[in-house]
Design an enzyme around this catalytic site. Structure first.
Site, PDB file in Angstrom:
ATOM      1  N   HIS A   1      -0.489  -9.836  -2.863  1.00 34.59           N
ATOM      2  CA  HIS A   1       0.147  -8.885  -1.945  1.00 34.59           C
ATOM      3  C   HIS A   1       1.234  -9.613  -1.151  1.00 34.59           C
ATOM      4  CE1 HIS A   1       0.880  -6.304   1.471  1.00 34.59           C
ATOM      5  NE2 HIS A   1       0.525  -5.317   0.669  1.00 34.59           N
TER       6      HIS A   1
ATOM      7  N   GLU B   1       5.891  -3.482  -5.194  1.00 39.67           N
ATOM      8  CA  GLU B   1       6.059  -3.229  -3.763  1.00 39.67           C
ATOM      9  C   GLU B   1       7.228  -4.054  -3.243  1.00 39.67           C
ATOM     10  OE1 GLU B   1       2.138  -1.764  -1.901  1.00 39.67           O
ATOM     11  OE2 GLU B   1       2.046  -3.929  -1.943  1.00 39.67           O
TER      12      GLU B   1
HETATM   13  P1  PGA Z   1       2.824   0.595   3.622  1.00 35.70           P
HETATM   14  O1  PGA Z   1       2.088  -0.644   2.926  1.00 35.70           O
HETATM   15  O2  PGA Z   1       2.439   1.840   2.858  1.00 35.70           O
HETATM   16  O3  PGA Z   1       2.334   0.610   5.040  1.00 35.70           O
HETATM   17  O4  PGA Z   1       4.294   0.331   3.534  1.00 35.70           O
HETATM   18  C1  PGA Z   1       1.971  -0.741   1.538  1.00 35.70           C
HETATM   19  C2  PGA Z   1       1.351  -2.058   1.149  1.00 35.70           C
HETATM   20  O5  PGA Z   1       1.662  -3.089   1.779  1.00 35.70           O
HETATM   21  O6  PGA Z   1       0.516  -2.124   0.225  1.00 35.70           O
END
Ligand code: PGA
Length: 245
Positions: free
Chosen positions: A92, A162
């Protein structure tokens, strides 16, 4: 095709708030969307207990590779499996960029999850600097290469794209353009061909909420979403589920 709503609760909620949310989510199980929640590690067992008779699965936000030993403060994939975690986030962006986790650590965690029978959710994505230099494809290509070289081709896992710049900070953030995400996920799908014989579900994450979830979910290469902040608010969560079933 199956749709996925994965919830990364990060460290947004205290224990009682997580328990209350899990009890509400319990009512939304069996809706045809595969739901996985990733609570704080301290609350994992209690949340698992609330959701164990439902189709909602419970994963770990972070695990390390060595199964047991002198690793103060850590939790291994092996121990997570014993606690009946089904999934774990691996790489992550907050682990990569706040805690300095390297591509090498991530590759080890990915393999450790497979060894422990935990489905890894490999998170990749470029930073704002990468994007400014138009290096987004280079960045995810490299992250995939480092994590997946050496992994068995028949392994089952998820990839969550992401973009670091789109992840909300304490709930405030701006998602990327769904077209941009679709382009990146199509790129990731093609890149994955060299590493796997499986059909790998792809998720988008970064400032997803009840207002924009549909615009992402209708893109052909987006099989599901990994939601942070908005997933910690039951009303928003309910609206997201209702729109994607
Ligand atoms: P967010 O986080 O939806 O608050 O942007 C997503 C993540 O970090 O998995």
């Amino acid at each position: 095709m199956k749709q996925y709503l994965f919830s990364n609760w990060k460290m947004y909620l205290d224990h009682d708030q997580q328990m209350a949310l899990a009890k509400q989510i319990k009512e939304l199980s069996d809706l045809g969307v595969q739901q996985v929640v990733f609570p704080n590690a301290l609350s994992f067992m209690a949340i698992h207990d609330v959701l164990k008779s439902t189709s909602v699965q419970v994963g770990m936000q972070h695990v390390i590779a060595p199964p047991q030993g002198g690793y103060t403060g850590e939790t291994s994939a092996y121990l997570a499996h014993q606690a009946e975690a089904t999934h774990a986030l691996v790489g992550h962006s907050e682990q990569r960029h706040v805690f300095g986790e390297s591509n090498e650590d991530i590759a080890k965690q990915f393999l450790a999850c497979l060894d422990a029978d935990i489905i890894p959710v490999l998170c990749v994505g470029e930073t704002a600097e990468d994007k400014a230099e138009n290096r987004q494809e280079y960045r995810v290509k490299k992250q995939l290469l480092k994590a997946l070289t050496g992994a068995p081709k028949e392994a089952q896992f998820f990839v969550a794209y992401e973009p670091v710049w789109a992840i909300s900070q304490s709930g405030v953030g701006e998602a990327c353009d769904p077209e941009y995400a679709e382009h990146m996920l199509a790129y990731i799908r093609t890149e994955l061909e060299q590493y796997t014989t499986q059909s790998i579900p792809l998720l988008y994450g970064g400032s997803i909420n009840e207002k924009n979830v549909v615009s992402f979910m209708k893109k052909p290469h987006i099989d599901g979403v990994l939601v942070g902040s908005a997933s910690t608010d039951f009303e928003k969560y309910r609206l997201m589920i209702e729109q994607i079933v």
